[in-house]
Design an enzyme around this catalytic site. Structure first.
Site, PDB file in Angstrom:
ATOM      1  CE  LYS A 287      59.169 -40.092  67.218  1.00 51.88           C
ATOM      2  NZ  LYS A 287      59.389 -38.888  66.432  1.00 51.88           N
TER       3      LYS A 287
ATOM      4  CD  GLU B 135      58.475 -40.219  63.215  1.00 52.29           C
ATOM      5  OE1 GLU B 135      58.419 -41.278  63.879  1.00 52.29           O
ATOM      6  OE2 GLU B 135      58.946 -39.161  63.682  1.00 52.29           O
TER       7      GLU B 135
ATOM      8  CG  HIS C  44      53.940 -40.642  64.891  1.00 50.25           C
ATOM      9  ND1 HIS C  44      54.921 -40.257  64.022  1.00 50.25           N
ATOM     10  CD2 HIS C  44      54.193 -40.010  66.062  1.00 50.25           C
ATOM     11  CE1 HIS C  44      55.746 -39.428  64.647  1.00 50.25           C
ATOM     12  NE2 HIS C  44      55.323 -39.261  65.890  1.00 50.25           N
TER      13      HIS C  44
ATOM     14  N   GLY D 280      61.048 -33.839  66.004  1.00 48.66           N
ATOM     15  CA  GLY D 280      62.454 -34.211  65.848  1.00 48.66           C
ATOM     16  C   GLY D 280      63.329 -33.114  65.266  1.00 48.66           C
TER      17      GLY D 280
ATOM     18  CD  GLU E  17      53.186 -36.209  67.847  1.00 52.59           C
ATOM     19  OE1 GLU E  17      53.954 -36.172  68.797  1.00 52.59           O
ATOM     20  OE2 GLU E  17      53.202 -37.093  66.981  1.00 52.59           O
TER      21      GLU E  17
ATOM     22  CG  ASN F  49      56.439 -42.315  69.484  1.00 55.13           C
ATOM     23  OD1 ASN F  49      56.750 -43.502  69.359  1.00 55.13           O
ATOM     24  ND2 ASN F  49      56.119 -41.542  68.459  1.00 55.13           N
TER      25      ASN F  49
ATOM     26  CB  SER G 151      60.958 -30.180  69.512  1.00 59.41           C
ATOM     27  OG  SER G 151      61.430 -30.732  68.287  1.00 59.41           O
TER      28      SER G 151
HETATM   29  P1  PGA Z   1      59.997 -35.451  69.165  1.00 59.90           P
HETATM   30  O1  PGA Z   1      58.900 -36.475  68.613  1.00 59.90           O
HETATM   31  O2  PGA Z   1      59.667 -35.197  70.623  1.00 59.90           O
HETATM   32  O3  PGA Z   1      61.309 -36.152  68.990  1.00 59.90           O
HETATM   33  O4  PGA Z   1      59.882 -34.209  68.355  1.00 59.90           O
HETATM   34  C1  PGA Z   1      57.567 -36.380  68.993  1.00 59.90           C
HETATM   35  C2  PGA Z   1      56.749 -37.441  68.299  1.00 59.90           C
HETATM   36  O5  PGA Z   1      57.028 -37.727  67.130  1.00 59.90           O
HETATM   37  O6  PGA Z   1      55.832 -38.045  68.875  1.00 59.90           O
END
Ligand code: PGA
Length: 256
Positions: free
Chosen positions: A11, A97, A95, A173, A167, A9, A213
């Site tokens: 983003k 976010e 997601h 992140g 998630e 992803n 992560s």
């Molecule tokens: P990350 O993000 O691997 O940077 O933690 C995962 C995601 O948001 O899909």
């Protein structure tokens, strides 16, 4: 047997030229990528150019979102057919976010999921609890609510085309990963819930990805868990080398 999915992803990262460089590096170094299902989700602007570079490669392209209407006065939105024609086979929906920054709800997740299915796009529906919810002992209530709301009105046949991404918001992140025990517990509970909603046969086949992560250093351990069927990777998918290493961990886990 549930084939492992390794999905990147991106983003809001990578312009068209940066996306082209990243995908070229991935194709060059990806080795036996076809042994797992590899997906990349660039921003809308780079979808088509990434798709064109992928050519005959086994890697598929996903959109990071879509709107549920076919066309019309929806400034700033993108329809299922638009992303499909840009080369997408998959779409990430709900997601955290989107939920936290853009006010996405279980209801809008449900509408987007139904619209994706209606255009024969395969949804990756994201769910996950915040740290406050986990600390308050509400993790599984939250996951159940998100599944009930996000998958409302869908049939068993629909569910067979859907992938779930678990998630935990506190792991996205942050460099903080769920422990293998936490991940396995959540995935098992999600599968049990899907079984109660759509039947055991469907639930056994649904792939449940872990996200938050995931890195080369922890990928194999997570991907080897019995109910973890892949990863949704943010930060580490932006570096070809790291993403390739996670794909290799997926290939390794696939053999176990
Ligand atoms: P990350 O993000 O691997 O940077 O933690 C995962 C995601 O948001 O899909």
């Amino acid at each position: 047997m549930r084939k492992i999915i390794i999905a990147g992803n991106w983003k809001m990262n990578n312009t068209i030229s940066q996306a082209q460089d990243l995908i070229a590096a991935l194709i060059k170094n990806g080795g036996d990528m076809h042994k797992v299902e590899v997906i990349v989700a660039p921003p809308f602007t780079a979808l088509r150019s990434v798709y064109d570079i992928l050519g005959q490669s086994s890697v598929h392209v996903a959109a990071q979102n879509l709107f549920w209407e076919e066309s019309g006065a929806y400034t700033g939105e993108v329809s299922p057919m638009m992303v499909k024609e840009a080369g997408c086979k998959w779409v990430i929906i709900g997601h955290s976010e989107r939920r936290q920054i853009f006010g996405e709800t279980d209801e809008t997740v449900n509408k987007r999921t139904a619209a994706a299915l209606g255009s024969e796009l395969k949804p990756i529906v994201c769910i996950g609890e915040t740290l406050e919810e986990r600390d308050a002992g509400q993790t599984f209530d939250v996951l159940h609510r998100q599944l009930d709301g996000g998958l409302k009105g869908l049939t068993e046949e629909n569910m067979a085309k859907i992938t779930i991404a678990y998630e935990p918001v506190w792991a996205i992140g942050t460099g903080k990963t769920a422990t293998p025990a936490q991940a396995q517990e959540a995935h098992e509970k999600i599968r049990a819930k899907l079984s109660s909603m759509f039947g055991a046969g469907v639930a056994e086949k649904v792939r449940i990805l872990y996200g938050g992560s995931m890195k080369p250093a922890n990928a194999l351990e997570l991907l080897s868990l019995p109910d973890v069927d892949g990863g949704l990777i943010g930060g580490a998918s932006l570096k070809a080398h790291d993403f390739v290493d996670i794909i290799k961990a997926g290939i390794e886990a696939e053999k176990l």
